[in-house]
Scaffold this motif. Structure first.
Motif, PDB file in Angstrom:
ATOM      1  N   PHE A 293       0.483  -1.195  -0.019  1.00 32.40           N
ATOM      2  CA  PHE A 293      -0.395  -0.414   0.205  1.00 32.40           C
ATOM      3  C   PHE A 293       0.932   0.473  -0.401  1.00 32.40           C
ATOM      4  O   PHE A 293       2.475   1.386   0.453  1.00 32.40           O
TER       5      PHE A 293
ATOM      6  N   TYR B  74       0.714   5.591   0.723  1.00 32.04           N
ATOM      7  CA  TYR B  74       0.074   6.049   1.495  1.00 32.04           C
ATOM      8  C   TYR B  74       0.460   7.754   1.404  1.00 32.04           C
ATOM      9  O   TYR B  74       2.478   7.503   1.254  1.00 32.04           O
TER      10      TYR B  74
ATOM     11  N   GLN C 195       1.206  11.495   4.259  1.00 32.25           N
ATOM     12  CA  GLN C 195       0.270  12.314   5.098  1.00 32.25           C
ATOM     13  C   GLN C 195       1.188  13.703   4.822  1.00 32.25           C
ATOM     14  O   GLN C 195       2.136  13.575   4.198  1.00 32.25           O
TER      15      GLN C 195
ATOM     16  N   SER D 128      -4.200  12.303   9.235  1.00 32.37           N
ATOM     17  CA  SER D 128      -3.894  10.578   9.240  1.00 32.37           C
ATOM     18  C   SER D 128      -3.053   9.964   8.159  1.00 32.37           C
ATOM     19  O   SER D 128      -2.832  11.618   6.894  1.00 32.37           O
ATOM     20  N   LEU D 129      -2.769   9.109   7.857  1.00 34.28           N
ATOM     21  CA  LEU D 129      -2.717   8.476   6.801  1.00 34.28           C
ATOM     22  C   LEU D 129      -3.787   8.668   5.207  1.00 34.28           C
ATOM     23  O   LEU D 129      -4.567   7.736   6.320  1.00 34.28           O
TER      24      LEU D 129
ATOM     25  N   LEU E 297      -4.607   7.021   1.974  1.00 35.47           N
ATOM     26  CA  LEU E 297      -4.369   5.994   1.003  1.00 35.47           C
ATOM     27  C   LEU E 297      -4.020   6.368  -0.135  1.00 35.47           C
ATOM     28  O   LEU E 297      -5.104   6.956  -0.907  1.00 35.47           O
TER      29      LEU E 297
ATOM     30  N   GLU F  93      -6.599   4.759  -5.423  1.00 39.49           N
ATOM     31  CA  GLU F  93      -7.873   5.873  -4.249  1.00 39.49           C
ATOM     32  C   GLU F  93      -8.869   7.258  -5.356  1.00 39.49           C
ATOM     33  O   GLU F  93      -7.562   7.142  -6.548  1.00 39.49           O
TER      34      GLU F  93
ATOM     35  N   PHE G 109       5.269  13.376   2.714  1.00 36.89           N
ATOM     36  CA  PHE G 109       5.146  12.888   3.527  1.00 36.89           C
ATOM     37  C   PHE G 109       5.045  11.210   2.872  1.00 36.89           C
ATOM     38  O   PHE G 109       3.632  10.792   2.879  1.00 36.89           O
TER      39      PHE G 109
ATOM     40  N   ILE H  48       4.288   7.142   2.721  1.00 37.80           N
ATOM     41  CA  ILE H  48       4.630   5.767   3.655  1.00 37.80           C
ATOM     42  C   ILE H  48       4.447   4.643   2.865  1.00 37.80           C
ATOM     43  O   ILE H  48       2.884   5.285   2.313  1.00 37.80           O
TER      44      ILE H  48
ATOM     45  N   GLN I 170      -1.222  -4.374   8.415  1.00 37.90           N
ATOM     46  CA  GLN I 170      -0.182  -3.844   8.090  1.00 37.90           C
ATOM     47  C   GLN I 170       0.857  -3.505   8.282  1.00 37.90           C
ATOM     48  O   GLN I 170       0.571  -2.672   9.237  1.00 37.90           O
TER      49      GLN I 170
ATOM     50  N   PHE J 164       4.612  -0.865   8.088  1.00 42.01           N
ATOM     51  CA  PHE J 164       4.221   0.401   7.681  1.00 42.01           C
ATOM     52  C   PHE J 164       6.687   0.402   7.261  1.00 42.01           C
ATOM     53  O   PHE J 164       7.104   0.260   8.670  1.00 42.01           O
ATOM     54  N   GLY J 165       6.848   1.009   6.480  1.00 41.57           N
ATOM     55  CA  GLY J 165       8.303   1.737   6.298  1.00 41.57           C
ATOM     56  C   GLY J 165       7.743   3.062   6.809  1.00 41.57           C
ATOM     57  O   GLY J 165       7.348   3.185   7.202  1.00 41.57           O
ATOM     58  N   ASP J 166       9.225   3.590   7.129  1.00 41.96           N
ATOM     59  CA  ASP J 166       9.631   4.665   7.767  1.00 41.96           C
ATOM     60  C   ASP J 166       9.057   5.836   6.707  1.00 41.96           C
ATOM     61  O   ASP J 166       9.551   6.996   7.216  1.00 41.96           O
ATOM     62  N   GLY J 167       8.729   6.255   5.771  1.00 37.94           N
ATOM     63  CA  GLY J 167       8.216   7.027   5.200  1.00 37.94           C
ATOM     64  C   GLY J 167       9.116   7.303   3.988  1.00 37.94           C
ATOM     65  O   GLY J 167      10.668   8.051   4.542  1.00 37.94           O
TER      66      GLY J 167
ATOM     67  N   ARG K  39      10.157  11.647   2.690  1.00 40.25           N
ATOM     68  CA  ARG K  39      10.478  13.580   2.913  1.00 40.25           C
ATOM     69  C   ARG K  39      10.575  13.432   1.193  1.00 40.25           C
ATOM     70  O   ARG K  39      11.367  13.239   1.166  1.00 40.25           O
TER      71      ARG K  39
ATOM     72  N   TYR L 198      -1.965   1.453  15.966  1.00 36.73           N
ATOM     73  CA  TYR L 198       0.033   1.845  15.699  1.00 36.73           C
ATOM     74  C   TYR L 198       0.163   3.091  16.582  1.00 36.73           C
ATOM     75  O   TYR L 198      -0.478   3.794  17.300  1.00 36.73           O
TER      76      TYR L 198
ATOM     77  N   LYS M 120       8.231   9.179  11.481  1.00 36.48           N
ATOM     78  CA  LYS M 120       8.681   8.173  11.510  1.00 36.48           C
ATOM     79  C   LYS M 120       7.269   7.087  10.514  1.00 36.48           C
ATOM     80  O   LYS M 120       5.691   7.869  10.660  1.00 36.48           O
ATOM     81  N   GLY M 121       7.286   5.751  10.219  1.00 35.70           N
ATOM     82  CA  GLY M 121       6.458   5.279   9.741  1.00 35.70           C
ATOM     83  C   GLY M 121       5.443   4.651  11.423  1.00 35.70           C
ATOM     84  O   GLY M 121       6.120   4.030  11.898  1.00 35.70           O
ATOM     85  N   PRO M 122       3.861   4.304  10.851  1.00 35.89           N
ATOM     86  CA  PRO M 122       3.774   3.438  12.007  1.00 35.89           C
ATOM     87  C   PRO M 122       4.432   1.982  12.586  1.00 35.89           C
ATOM     88  O   PRO M 122       4.522   1.851  11.400  1.00 35.89           O
TER      89      PRO M 122
END
Lengths: 118, 111
Positions: free
Chosen positions: A34, A36, A38, A43-44, A46, A59, A91, A93, A107, A109-112, A114, B36, B42-44
């Motif tokens: 997925f 996302y 942000q 919030s995230l 999708l 989406e 950002f 993710i 799910q 998640f990666g660390d995103g 920027r 989460y 950072k990501g969740p």
């Protein structure tokens, strides 16, 4: 376990440049990934869902030609922001999940990434 | 339409002061409710999955509970390192692979 790596963590580039972001599941096979977006203190949101070997499902309101997603293997998905403009700065993710598409696995998640477009 | 509402939006506690975060949800058949933790930039980070009413899960100072309409994340004797945004998300039978996120609770623990 369930580690997702996202690269790069930070990108600054000029307007009109295309940027590729990678998302890898390191210790499991991700049947679904997925993407996302942000915004600060929100919030995230999708953007799209991708399954290995098939086209991504976007989406409503997300431009397919702007945000190209490729899920080439069970451990790698990429998001390419084409001809990026300042309004694409955000950002981003990724997340990954295993099991059935309609299952109840969480799910991870990666660390995103920027992304800043000048 | 599946919905998730989290409250409060922000919560400031003194170190050691226990409290609870709320997640109210509406879903057409619950496949799973997820908690989460997200740190700035950072990501969740996945904490818990709850599947059915009455279920509880614990991890260190955190305990998540679930009813048919809401979930609580209880934080016992929090420490400053527990400061983060806590996100609740649900997956329903009608949403295929997607999970629906709440807007989160920003938790700040003062030393």
């Amino acid at each position: 376990g369930a580690v997702v790596s996202q690269h790069p963590s930070w990108v600054i580039c000029k307007s009109g440049t295309s940027v590729k972001i990678e998302c890898r599941s390191l210790d499991f096979q991700a049947t679904t990934m997925f993407w996302y977006r942000q915004f600060p203190k929100q919030s995230l949101m999708l953007m799209a869902t991708s399954n290995e070997g098939s086209k991504a499902t976007y989406e409503q309101g997300v431009e397919k030609d702007k945000f190209l997603i490729n899920h080439a293997s069970l451990t790698l998905s990429t998001l390419t922001v084409t001809s990026a403009h300042p309004e694409d700065s955000s950002f981003y993710i990724c997340s990954a999940s295993w099991g059935q598409l309609d299952g109840n696995q969480p799910q991870h998640f990666g660390d995103g990434t920027r992304l800043s477009i000048l | 339409e599946d919905q998730v509402t989290q409250s409060p939006e922000a919560l400031r506690l003194q170190e050691g002061e226990s409290s609870s975060l709320n997640c109210s949800y509406t879903v057409s058949g619950l496949r799973g409710l997820f908690w989460y933790r997200q740190d700035p930039g950072k990501g969740p980070e996945f904490l818990f999955t709850l599947y059915s009413a009455g279920e509880e899960k614990e991890k260190e100072r955190l305990k998540a509970t679930l009813t048919k309409k809401e979930s609580f994340l209880h934080i016992t004797a929090p420490k400053p390192e527990d400061s983060a945004t806590y996100l609740c998300a649900v997956k329903g039978y009608s949403s295929a692979s997607k999970i629906i996120f709440g807007s989160g609770t920003r938790l700040s623990i003062r030393p």
